[in-house]
Design a protein around this motif. Structure first.
Motif, PDB file in Angstrom:
ATOM      1  N   LEU A 203       0.842  -1.186   0.000  1.00  8.27           N
ATOM      2  CA  LEU A 203       0.000   0.000   0.000  1.00  8.27           C
ATOM      3  C   LEU A 203       0.884   1.244   0.000  1.00  8.27           C
ATOM      4  CD1 LEU A 203      -2.493  -1.151   2.795  1.00  8.27           C
ATOM      5  CD2 LEU A 203      -2.805  -1.329   0.321  1.00  8.27           C
ATOM      6  N   VAL A 204       0.557   2.189  -0.869  1.00  5.61           N
ATOM      7  CA  VAL A 204       1.323   3.434  -0.947  1.00  5.61           C
ATOM      8  C   VAL A 204       0.358   4.606  -0.912  1.00  5.61           C
ATOM      9  CG1 VAL A 204       2.923   4.817  -2.300  1.00  5.61           C
ATOM     10  CG2 VAL A 204       3.151   2.323  -2.278  1.00  5.61           C
ATOM     11  N   GLU A 205       0.501   5.426   0.112  1.00  5.92           N
ATOM     12  CA  GLU A 205      -0.354   6.604   0.254  1.00  5.92           C
ATOM     13  C   GLU A 205       0.275   7.810  -0.440  1.00  5.92           C
ATOM     14  OE1 GLU A 205      -0.477   4.489   4.376  1.00  5.92           O
ATOM     15  OE2 GLU A 205       1.001   4.997   2.841  1.00  5.92           O
ATOM     16  N   SER A 206      -0.570   8.730  -0.850  1.00  4.45           N
ATOM     17  CA  SER A 206      -0.115   9.997  -1.421  1.00  4.45           C
ATOM     18  C   SER A 206      -1.201  11.038  -1.215  1.00  4.45           C
ATOM     19  CB  SER A 206       0.209   9.848  -2.911  1.00  4.45           C
ATOM     20  OG  SER A 206      -0.944   9.459  -3.627  1.00  4.45           O
ATOM     21  N   GLY A 207      -0.843  12.289  -1.459  1.00  2.58           N
ATOM     22  CA  GLY A 207      -1.835  13.360  -1.394  1.00  2.58           C
ATOM     23  C   GLY A 207      -1.774  14.218  -0.149  1.00  2.58           C
ATOM     24  N   GLY A 208      -0.912  13.861   0.787  1.00  2.00           N
ATOM     25  CA  GLY A 208      -0.786  14.676   1.983  1.00  2.00           C
ATOM     26  C   GLY A 208      -0.116  16.007   1.682  1.00  2.00           C
ATOM     27  N   GLY A 209      -0.140  16.885   2.669  1.00  2.00           N
ATOM     28  CA  GLY A 209       0.495  18.183   2.487  1.00  2.00           C
ATOM     29  C   GLY A 209       0.077  19.167   3.553  1.00  2.00           C
ATOM     30  N   LEU A 210       0.371  20.426   3.289  1.00  2.00           N
ATOM     31  CA  LEU A 210       0.043  21.515   4.208  1.00  2.00           C
ATOM     32  C   LEU A 210      -1.162  22.269   3.653  1.00  2.00           C
ATOM     33  CD1 LEU A 210       0.715  23.411   6.602  1.00  2.00           C
ATOM     34  CD2 LEU A 210       2.275  24.620   5.038  1.00  2.00           C
ATOM     35  N   VAL A 211      -2.145  22.486   4.493  1.00  4.85           N
ATOM     36  CA  VAL A 211      -3.366  23.173   4.064  1.00  4.85           C
ATOM     37  C   VAL A 211      -3.848  24.059   5.205  1.00  4.85           C
ATOM     38  CG1 VAL A 211      -4.883  21.304   4.806  1.00  4.85           C
ATOM     39  CG2 VAL A 211      -5.626  22.848   2.976  1.00  4.85           C
ATOM     40  N   GLN A 212      -4.515  25.139   4.861  1.00  7.76           N
ATOM     41  CA  GLN A 212      -5.083  26.004   5.896  1.00  7.76           C
ATOM     42  C   GLN A 212      -6.374  25.420   6.433  1.00  7.76           C
ATOM     43  OE1 GLN A 212      -5.437  29.937   4.150  1.00  7.76           O
ATOM     44  NE2 GLN A 212      -3.457  30.531   5.004  1.00  7.76           N
ATOM     45  N   ALA A 213      -6.695  25.780   7.655  1.00  5.14           N
ATOM     46  CA  ALA A 213      -7.957  25.351   8.254  1.00  5.14           C
ATOM     47  C   ALA A 213      -9.116  25.737   7.337  1.00  5.14           C
ATOM     48  CB  ALA A 213      -8.125  25.968   9.630  1.00  5.14           C
ATOM     49  N   GLY A 214     -10.057  24.807   7.194  1.00  9.06           N
ATOM     50  CA  GLY A 214     -11.180  25.023   6.301  1.00  9.06           C
ATOM     51  C   GLY A 214     -10.950  24.507   4.897  1.00  9.06           C
ATOM     52  N   GLY A 215      -9.719  24.151   4.598  1.00  6.49           N
ATOM     53  CA  GLY A 215      -9.380  23.663   3.273  1.00  6.49           C
ATOM     54  C   GLY A 215      -9.667  22.178   3.109  1.00  6.49           C
ATOM     55  N   SER A 216      -9.267  21.663   1.947  1.00  8.54           N
ATOM     56  CA  SER A 216      -9.535  20.264   1.598  1.00  8.54           C
ATOM     57  C   SER A 216      -8.279  19.593   1.064  1.00  8.54           C
ATOM     58  CB  SER A 216     -10.631  20.185   0.524  1.00  8.54           C
ATOM     59  OG  SER A 216     -11.845  20.719   0.983  1.00  8.54           O
ATOM     60  N   LEU A 217      -8.232  18.291   1.246  1.00  8.83           N
ATOM     61  CA  LEU A 217      -7.206  17.448   0.653  1.00  8.83           C
ATOM     62  C   LEU A 217      -7.848  16.124   0.279  1.00  8.83           C
ATOM     63  CD1 LEU A 217      -4.048  17.791   2.979  1.00  8.83           C
ATOM     64  CD2 LEU A 217      -4.229  18.556   0.602  1.00  8.83           C
ATOM     65  N   ARG A 218      -7.292  15.467  -0.741  1.00 10.29           N
ATOM     66  CA  ARG A 218      -7.722  14.112  -1.065  1.00 10.29           C
ATOM     67  C   ARG A 218      -6.517  13.193  -0.990  1.00 10.29           C
ATOM     68  NH1 ARG A 218     -10.455  11.249  -6.382  1.00 10.29           N
ATOM     69  NH2 ARG A 218      -8.344  11.497  -7.216  1.00 10.29           N
TER      70      ARG A 218
ATOM     71  N   THR B  92     -14.145  -2.550   9.880  1.00  7.16           N
ATOM     72  CA  THR B  92     -13.810  -2.553  11.296  1.00  7.16           C
ATOM     73  C   THR B  92     -12.978  -1.329  11.660  1.00  7.16           C
ATOM     74  OG1 THR B  92     -12.613  -3.737  13.038  1.00  7.16           O
ATOM     75  CG2 THR B  92     -11.825  -4.040  10.795  1.00  7.16           C
ATOM     76  N   ARG B  93     -13.158  -0.893  12.895  1.00  7.90           N
ATOM     77  CA  ARG B  93     -12.415   0.255  13.421  1.00  7.90           C
ATOM     78  C   ARG B  93     -11.151  -0.175  14.166  1.00  7.90           C
ATOM     79  NH1 ARG B  93     -16.407   4.643  14.281  1.00  7.90           N
ATOM     80  NH2 ARG B  93     -18.356   3.909  13.370  1.00  7.90           N
ATOM     81  N   GLN B  94     -10.953  -1.480  14.253  1.00  5.99           N
ATOM     82  CA  GLN B  94      -9.855  -2.006  15.065  1.00  5.99           C
ATOM     83  C   GLN B  94      -8.585  -2.166  14.220  1.00  5.99           C
ATOM     84  OE1 GLN B  94     -10.364  -2.287  18.332  1.00  5.99           O
ATOM     85  NE2 GLN B  94     -12.424  -1.536  17.842  1.00  5.99           N
ATOM     86  N   ALA B  95      -7.533  -1.456  14.590  1.00 12.52           N
ATOM     87  CA  ALA B  95      -6.290  -1.494  13.822  1.00 12.52           C
ATOM     88  C   ALA B  95      -5.718  -2.903  13.740  1.00 12.52           C
ATOM     89  CB  ALA B  95      -5.270  -0.539  14.441  1.00 12.52           C
ATOM     90  N   GLN B  96      -5.895  -3.690  14.775  1.00 11.05           N
ATOM     91  CA  GLN B  96      -5.313  -5.041  14.793  1.00 11.05           C
ATOM     92  C   GLN B  96      -5.975  -5.974  13.784  1.00 11.05           C
ATOM     93  OE1 GLN B  96      -6.801  -3.503  17.361  1.00 11.05           O
ATOM     94  NE2 GLN B  96      -8.071  -4.906  18.565  1.00 11.05           N
ATOM     95  N   GLU B  97      -7.106  -5.581  13.214  1.00  7.41           N
ATOM     96  CA  GLU B  97      -7.784  -6.398  12.213  1.00  7.41           C
ATOM     97  C   GLU B  97      -7.182  -6.220  10.822  1.00  7.41           C
ATOM     98  OE1 GLU B  97     -10.082  -8.584  12.711  1.00  7.41           O
ATOM     99  OE2 GLU B  97     -10.699  -8.157  14.774  1.00  7.41           O
ATOM    100  N   TYR B  98      -6.295  -5.249  10.675  1.00 14.97           N
ATOM    101  CA  TYR B  98      -5.710  -4.944   9.369  1.00 14.97           C
ATOM    102  C   TYR B  98      -4.249  -5.406   9.344  1.00 14.97           C
ATOM    103  CZ  TYR B  98      -9.715  -1.800   8.727  1.00 14.97           C
ATOM    104  OH  TYR B  98     -10.984  -1.271   8.593  1.00 14.97           O
ATOM    105  N   PRO B  99      -3.918  -6.424   8.591  1.00 13.79           N
ATOM    106  CA  PRO B  99      -2.534  -6.901   8.550  1.00 13.79           C
ATOM    107  C   PRO B  99      -1.616  -6.119   7.608  1.00 13.79           C
ATOM    108  CG  PRO B  99      -3.960  -8.386   7.330  1.00 13.79           C
ATOM    109  CD  PRO B  99      -4.858  -7.373   7.969  1.00 13.79           C
ATOM    110  N   TYR B 100      -2.200  -5.368   6.698  1.00  5.78           N
ATOM    111  CA  TYR B 100      -1.394  -4.661   5.705  1.00  5.78           C
ATOM    112  C   TYR B 100      -1.519  -3.151   5.907  1.00  5.78           C
ATOM    113  CZ  TYR B 100      -1.826  -9.258   3.594  1.00  5.78           C
ATOM    114  OH  TYR B 100      -1.814 -10.612   3.384  1.00  5.78           O
TER     115      TYR B 100
END
Length: 124
Positions: A4-19, A105-113
């Motif tokens: 799994l590879v995440e992308s799209g993070g960054g710096l944004v002002q309050a009220g803004g959006s990111l995907r 599920t909301r439980q982190a331990q249920e996700y192996p990857y």
């Protein structure tokens, strides 16, 4: 094994959006439920959102409900987290996670990857 590879993070002002995007590769993606978690500095990792294989079932943490939307494109083996009306308290490293159980599920331990995470910083 699923990578799994995440992308799209960054710096944004309050009220803004990111995907955020999470691209999956490796063994078959079919049937996997996916989740997004986040970890702020000095805090425990916490659940943000999850989605079933076909997207018919979703779950959200109370803190993000109404502002964040999780979705997926199985043809592209990608999961998204649309984040609107961002607040400074949303600042964290966001992680994508996968489970073959197709269990929302909301439980982190249920996700192996897990992915390596992407930083989201919301300035006030």
């Amino acid at each position: 094994q699923v990578q799994l590879v995440e992308s799209g993070g960054g710096l944004v002002q309050a009220g803004g959006s990111l995907r955020l995007s999470c691209a999956a590769s490796g063994r078959t993606f079919s049937g996997y439920a996916m989740g997004w978690f986040r970890q702020a500095p000095g805090k425990e990792r916490e659940f943000a959102a999850a989605i079933s294989w076909r997207g018919r079932s979703t779950a959200y943490a109370d803190s993000v409900k109404g502002r964040f939307t999780i979705s997926r494109d199985n043809a592209a083996t990608t999961v998204y987290l649309q984040m609107n009306s961002l607040k400074p308290e949303d600042t964290a490293v966001y992680y994508c996670a996968a489970t073959s159980r197709n269990l929302v599920t909301r439980q982190a331990q249920e996700y192996p990857y897990w992915g390596q995470g992407t930083q989201v910083t919301v300035s006030s």
